[in-house]
Motif scaffolding. Structure first.
Motif, PDB file in Angstrom:
ATOM      1  N   ASP A  76       9.390  11.095  61.543  1.00  0.00           N
ATOM      2  CA  ASP A  76       9.079   9.681  61.758  1.00  0.00           C
ATOM      3  C   ASP A  76      10.367   8.864  61.638  1.00  0.00           C
ATOM      4  O   ASP A  76      10.992   8.826  60.577  1.00  0.00           O
ATOM      5  CB  ASP A  76       8.053   9.216  60.722  1.00  0.00           C
ATOM      6  N   LEU A  77      10.764   8.208  62.729  1.00  0.00           N
ATOM      7  CA  LEU A  77      12.000   7.425  62.750  1.00  0.00           C
ATOM      8  C   LEU A  77      11.732   5.921  62.718  1.00  0.00           C
ATOM      9  O   LEU A  77      12.627   5.133  62.999  1.00  0.00           O
ATOM     10  CB  LEU A  77      12.812   7.762  64.006  1.00  0.00           C
ATOM     11  N   SER A  78      10.521   5.535  62.367  1.00  0.00           N
ATOM     12  CA  SER A  78      10.169   4.117  62.417  1.00  0.00           C
ATOM     13  C   SER A  78      10.946   3.282  61.403  1.00  0.00           C
ATOM     14  O   SER A  78      11.040   2.061  61.556  1.00  0.00           O
ATOM     15  CB  SER A  78       8.665   3.937  62.196  1.00  0.00           C
ATOM     16  N   ARG A  79      11.500   3.918  60.371  1.00  0.00           N
ATOM     17  CA  ARG A  79      12.306   3.206  59.382  1.00  0.00           C
ATOM     18  C   ARG A  79      13.694   3.844  59.283  1.00  0.00           C
ATOM     19  O   ARG A  79      14.276   3.958  58.198  1.00  0.00           O
ATOM     20  CB  ARG A  79      11.613   3.200  58.018  1.00  0.00           C
ATOM     21  N   THR A  80      14.211   4.243  60.442  1.00  0.00           N
ATOM     22  CA  THR A  80      15.505   4.921  60.498  1.00  0.00           C
ATOM     23  C   THR A  80      16.376   4.299  61.584  1.00  0.00           C
ATOM     24  O   THR A  80      15.890   3.970  62.667  1.00  0.00           O
ATOM     25  CB  THR A  80      15.314   6.419  60.808  1.00  0.00           C
ATOM     26  N   VAL A  81      17.662   4.138  61.274  1.00  0.00           N
ATOM     27  CA  VAL A  81      18.635   3.693  62.269  1.00  0.00           C
ATOM     28  C   VAL A  81      19.289   4.935  62.864  1.00  0.00           C
ATOM     29  O   VAL A  81      19.936   5.709  62.151  1.00  0.00           O
ATOM     30  CB  VAL A  81      19.709   2.783  61.645  1.00  0.00           C
ATOM     31  N   LEU A  82      19.114   5.130  64.144  1.00  0.00           N
ATOM     32  CA  LEU A  82      19.681   6.292  64.828  1.00  0.00           C
ATOM     33  C   LEU A  82      21.083   5.947  65.328  1.00  0.00           C
ATOM     34  O   LEU A  82      21.275   4.954  66.033  1.00  0.00           O
ATOM     35  CB  LEU A  82      18.784   6.692  65.995  1.00  0.00           C
ATOM     36  N   ILE A  83      22.068   6.764  64.941  1.00  0.00           N
ATOM     37  CA  ILE A  83      23.460   6.542  65.351  1.00  0.00           C
ATOM     38  C   ILE A  83      23.802   7.518  66.464  1.00  0.00           C
ATOM     39  O   ILE A  83      23.699   8.736  66.287  1.00  0.00           O
ATOM     40  CB  ILE A  83      24.432   6.752  64.182  1.00  0.00           C
ATOM     41  N   ILE A  84      24.225   6.988  67.611  1.00  0.00           N
ATOM     42  CA  ILE A  84      24.567   7.843  68.747  1.00  0.00           C
ATOM     43  C   ILE A  84      25.955   7.472  69.263  1.00  0.00           C
ATOM     44  O   ILE A  84      26.140   6.388  69.823  1.00  0.00           O
ATOM     45  CB  ILE A  84      23.547   7.700  69.895  1.00  0.00           C
ATOM     46  N   PRO A  85      26.958   8.334  69.083  1.00  0.00           N
ATOM     47  CA  PRO A  85      28.249   8.087  69.730  1.00  0.00           C
ATOM     48  C   PRO A  85      28.093   8.178  71.248  1.00  0.00           C
ATOM     49  O   PRO A  85      27.360   9.037  71.753  1.00  0.00           O
ATOM     50  CB  PRO A  85      29.137   9.219  69.195  1.00  0.00           C
ATOM     51  N   LEU A  86      28.759   7.307  71.967  1.00  0.00           N
ATOM     52  CA  LEU A  86      28.646   7.313  73.426  1.00  0.00           C
ATOM     53  C   LEU A  86      29.066   8.663  73.996  1.00  0.00           C
ATOM     54  O   LEU A  86      28.504   9.125  74.996  1.00  0.00           O
ATOM     55  CB  LEU A  86      29.508   6.194  74.019  1.00  0.00           C
ATOM     56  N   ARG A  87      30.026   9.319  73.357  1.00  0.00           N
ATOM     57  CA  ARG A  87      30.497  10.625  73.838  1.00  0.00           C
ATOM     58  C   ARG A  87      29.378  11.668  73.808  1.00  0.00           C
ATOM     59  O   ARG A  87      29.397  12.623  74.580  1.00  0.00           O
ATOM     60  CB  ARG A  87      31.654  11.126  72.962  1.00  0.00           C
ATOM     61  N   GLU A  88      28.421  11.510  72.890  1.00  0.00           N
ATOM     62  CA  GLU A  88      27.343  12.488  72.729  1.00  0.00           C
ATOM     63  C   GLU A  88      26.031  12.009  73.338  1.00  0.00           C
ATOM     64  O   GLU A  88      25.011  12.691  73.227  1.00  0.00           O
ATOM     65  CB  GLU A  88      27.125  12.769  71.234  1.00  0.00           C
TER      66      GLU A  88
END
Length: 341
Positions: A76-88
């Protein structure tokens, strides 16, 4: 941000859209008690309404734990900040996640330093072009979606890379950050944006009078040369707009400079009045241009024989676009239009 084509339709702007000061993004390492904190600048995804339909990120405040792309399946990611580098970044994954309306506490996209304002010269040209193309595709997706959680951009640096490495390690070990286990928590304590009911539109106008012969009682025809001076992008503070519409502004100012020299001498002054206009609100259904035209005296509007709009003339594709009436009324313009096709 990478330039994007300007969508039409009436837009209602919000206070957050033109913020040029990056919000403070706090990374807190919470192990029992918060034992470390760091701050980085972030840039919020645009928020706007078009014909009553909401687009962009609809929220601004954040107070959630962080996760990387290595989160366990079904979590459950409803209370999570997802970090995505543009490279990935996998654009298909992001598109499906948004289209399926999966819950998410927030999204942070990390931009490589090669795209930073501070990076100059021909350093890593190939990588920069690759990242720009990917960013342009991501931008088109985000600005045309209604996203019910905060979305931010930040530039990579040693500090945030270290934090992301720790987050990835914990996620791979099956120990995601929670209120009980600790981990990194991202906090942006900001008020939610408010709609701007009547945004200020400022237009800049210049005029060069043509040469009238003695006894000529008729009003001289006018040529209008116009460019929109603002820009549109996924994040207003990152929308530098070198082509949309810095290129048009530079061309207009140079044309005005050259013709002001010619018109300063009666021997080289043309028999046309020249009207120059830098208008605002271009990405928002050309609201500034509409306001500018409505401010004209009727005689001036009727005297405009020809209008040139200089927008995005430094296109990456090395192409010029002609916008004409349907069908083109002026025979000469019709000929140019047909030849261009």
């Amino acid at each position: 941000m990478a330039n994007s084509k300007k969508p039409g339709g009436l837009r209602e702007m919000l206070e957050s859209m033109y913020s040029v000061i990056a919000l403070l993004f706090i990374l807190v390492a919470c192990v029992e008690l918060c034992d470390a904190a760091a701050a980085v600048d972030v840039y919020r995804l645009i928020q706007y309404d078009m014909s009553g339909s909401p687009f962009g990120s609809r929220f601004a405040a954040l107070n959630h734990h962080a996760a990387s792309l290595h989160f366990p399946p079904g979590v459950d990611l409803s209370r999570t900040v997802l970090i995505i580098p543009l490279r990935e970044l996998n654009i298909t994954f992001v598109r499906e996640y948004i289209n399926q309306k999966n819950p998410l506490g927030g999204l942070l996209v990390l931009l490589p330093e090669v795209l930073s304002f501070k990076t100059g010269g021909n350093k890593q040209v190939h990588e920069k072009e690759k990242m720009k193309n990917l960013l342009a595709e991501l931008e088109r997706l985000l600005v045309h979606s209604n996203i019910p959680y905060p979305v931010y951009f930040a530039f990579e640096n040693d500090e945030i890379d270290t934090v992301l490495a720790d987050i990835k390690k914990n996620d791979l070990m099956g120990q995601p950050a929670t209120a009980t286990t600790g981990g990194y928590k991202f906090v942006i304590p900001t008020a939610e944006p408010k709609k701007v009911a009547s945004p200020t539109m400022t237009n800049i106008q210049g005029w060069l009078s043509g040469l009238k012969t003695d006894g000529d009682a008729n009003q001289l025809p006018t040529i209008a040369i116009v460019a929109s001076y603002d820009t549109f992008g996924a994040s207003p503070a990152l929308s530098v707009g070198s082509d949309s519409n810095g290129s048009g502004i530079v061309a207009l100012l140079e044309i005005a400079r050259l013709f002001s020299l010619l018109y300063s001498n009666p021997k080289t002054r043309g028999r046309y009045n020249l009207l120059f206009g830098l208008t605002s609100g271009g990405p928002y259904n050309y609201n500034g241009t509409q306001k500018w035209l409505r401010s004209f005296d009727q005689r001036l509007r009727e005297s405009i024989d020809y209008a040139i709009c200089l927008n995005s003339i430094g296109s990456w594709d090395n192409e010029l676009w002609i916008h004409v009436s349907k069908p083109p009324e002026n025979a000469y313009i019709k000929q140019i239009f047909e030849v261009s096709w």
